[in-house]
Scaffold this motif. Structure first.
Motif, PDB file in Angstrom:
ATOM      1  N   GLU A   1      89.670  28.237   8.205  1.00 29.54           N
ATOM      2  CA  GLU A   1      89.945  29.039   6.751  1.00 29.54           C
ATOM      3  C   GLU A   1      91.482  28.903   6.871  1.00 29.54           C
ATOM      4  OE1 GLU A   1      88.115  29.165   4.561  1.00 29.54           O
ATOM      5  OE2 GLU A   1      86.094  29.285   5.809  1.00 29.54           O
ATOM      6  N   ILE A   2      92.134  29.222   7.621  1.00 37.46           N
ATOM      7  CA  ILE A   2      93.751  29.377   7.714  1.00 37.46           C
ATOM      8  C   ILE A   2      94.247  27.838   7.498  1.00 37.46           C
ATOM      9  CG2 ILE A   2      95.888  29.331   9.162  1.00 37.46           C
ATOM     10  CD1 ILE A   2      94.579  31.946  10.412  1.00 37.46           C
ATOM     11  N   ALA A   3      93.595  26.964   8.043  1.00 42.22           N
ATOM     12  CA  ALA A   3      93.827  25.673   7.939  1.00 42.22           C
ATOM     13  C   ALA A   3      93.650  25.041   6.271  1.00 42.22           C
ATOM     14  CB  ALA A   3      92.983  24.487   8.637  1.00 42.22           C
ATOM     15  N   HIS A   4      92.714  25.281   5.725  1.00 44.84           N
ATOM     16  CA  HIS A   4      92.638  25.131   4.458  1.00 44.84           C
ATOM     17  C   HIS A   4      93.867  25.816   3.376  1.00 44.84           C
ATOM     18  CE1 HIS A   4      88.677  23.321   3.796  1.00 44.84           C
ATOM     19  NE2 HIS A   4      87.932  24.348   4.502  1.00 44.84           N
ATOM     20  N   ALA A   5      94.164  26.894   3.898  1.00 42.07           N
ATOM     21  CA  ALA A   5      95.180  27.441   3.088  1.00 42.07           C
ATOM     22  C   ALA A   5      96.744  26.656   3.381  1.00 42.07           C
ATOM     23  CB  ALA A   5      95.393  28.824   3.444  1.00 42.07           C
ATOM     24  N   LEU A   6      96.854  26.374   4.699  1.00 38.69           N
ATOM     25  CA  LEU A   6      97.951  25.664   5.130  1.00 38.69           C
ATOM     26  C   LEU A   6      98.171  24.492   4.208  1.00 38.69           C
ATOM     27  CD1 LEU A   6      97.801  26.347   9.071  1.00 38.69           C
ATOM     28  CD2 LEU A   6      99.481  27.494   7.314  1.00 38.69           C
ATOM     29  N   ARG A   7      96.857  23.617   4.210  1.00 38.44           N
ATOM     30  CA  ARG A   7      96.997  22.367   3.646  1.00 38.44           C
ATOM     31  C   ARG A   7      96.894  22.358   2.254  1.00 38.44           C
ATOM     32  NH1 ARG A   7      99.280  18.646   6.256  1.00 38.44           N
ATOM     33  NH2 ARG A   7      98.206  16.983   5.494  1.00 38.44           N
TER      34      ARG A   7
END
Length: 317
Positions: free
Chosen positions: A170-176
């Motif tokens: 989920e953090i990766a979705h926000a980062l990208r």
């Protein structure tokens, strides 16, 4: 309190949440106004090499600052509406609750390894809340706003490694900035120069019981592949076993087969995703083993008092 009274209370809370957000929305109009010019300048940065493979460990270039600010303001407004309603309905768990402390501790472990994928994330005000709802779901919104629903714990009962892989995803979705795809030209022209905010995440007028109110957001295959790889890499560097990424999505798929769950709806689980996670396991295990060799298991146990905070549950502390 009867069902009708509870619905009335929830409606009043949502109205109050919108009122509290009005000032923040006003500031958003200026950001939207300059979005058009900056969007054309934003580089099409990616972490893929010329062969199309996603290069684990390659930092992403920062995209247009105006767009970042807009996404974060919208996310902050909607997050506060969601948590404000949860507090009004006594659904936001106290920060002393073991489930909240568990999620906050994992987020605290993961965030130092997230910044290389988006340096701007080091300036985010990370916040974590756990909300009582039957949804098997979790989100990380731009700006580091994390929400987990208790249905995740009740229905999935994840291990720490599985929970870390999911939160990393989920953090990766926000980062990208995968939500950016929803900001098309027509949406921007509709909201530019107004005091209204595009409802990207659907947290306004959310019904905790039925789950209605969320948009029909469904990440595509490329988004999921990036989030799988980046999220697993972040969690592996933090000392969590990457093999849990495979078991996590297999278990969610099994639950979804019996009864559809929200997490599988927004994050389609395919054999291609599972196979890709398996194919990358040797590289991820090497990262994990280095982390374990440095004693991350002991370090994590010694810092269970989280650094990540939530300003919205002050009344529960």
């Amino acid at each position: 309190m009867g069902p009708r009274s509870m619905k009335t209370t929830g409606r009043i809370a949502r109205i109050a949440g919108r009122a509290r957000a009005a000032a923040a929305i006003g500031g958003l109009a200026l950001v939207l106004a300059c979005m058009g010019a900056r969007a054309a300048e934003a580089p099409a940065a990616d972490s893929r090499d010329p062969t199309g493979e996603l290069r684990v460990g390659n930092p992403m270039a920062i995209r247009g600052a105006a767009t970042d600010a807009m996404l974060e303001q919208i996310a902050s407004i909607e997050y506060r509406q969601l948590i404000g309603d949860a507090l009004a309905q006594h659904r936001a768990l106290a920060q002393t609750d073991p489930r909240v402390r568990r999620v906050r501790g994992i987020v605290d472990d993961l965030t130092p390894y997230a910044f290389k994928w988006n340096e701007h994330a080091s300036k985010w005000t990370w916040e974590v809340n756990v909300v009582r709802s039957a949804r098997l779901d979790a989100y990380c919104m731009p700006g580091g706003k994390v929400v987990v629903f208790t249905g995740l714990f009740d229905k999935l009962r994840p291990t720490d490694d599985e929970l870390a892989m999911l939160i990393g995803h989920e953090i990766a979705h926000a980062l990208r900035e995968h939500a950016r795809v929803m900001l098309d030209a027509s949406m921007l022209s509709r909201y530019r120069g107004t005091l209204s905010a595009p409802q990207l995440f659907g947290y306004s007028d959310f019904d905790f019981d039925s789950g209605s109110g969320f948009p029909d957001l469904r990440y595509d295959a490329d988004d999921e592949r990036e989030a799988d790889v980046i999220g697993t890499e972040i969690a592996s560097r933090a000392g969590f076993d990457p093999r849990a990424a495979v078991t996590l999505w297999q278990r969610i798929a099994a639950i979804d087969h019996r009864m559809p769950v929200e997490l599988a709806e927004t994050h389609p689980i395919t054999m291609a995703r599972i196979d890709d996670l398996r194919r990358r396991q040797p590289d991820m295990l090497a990262i994990y083993e280095k982390a374990a060799h440095r004693g991350f298991e002991q370090v994590r146990e010694s810092k269970r008092t989280p650094k990540v905070t939530s300003k919205l549950n002050a009344s529960d502390r």
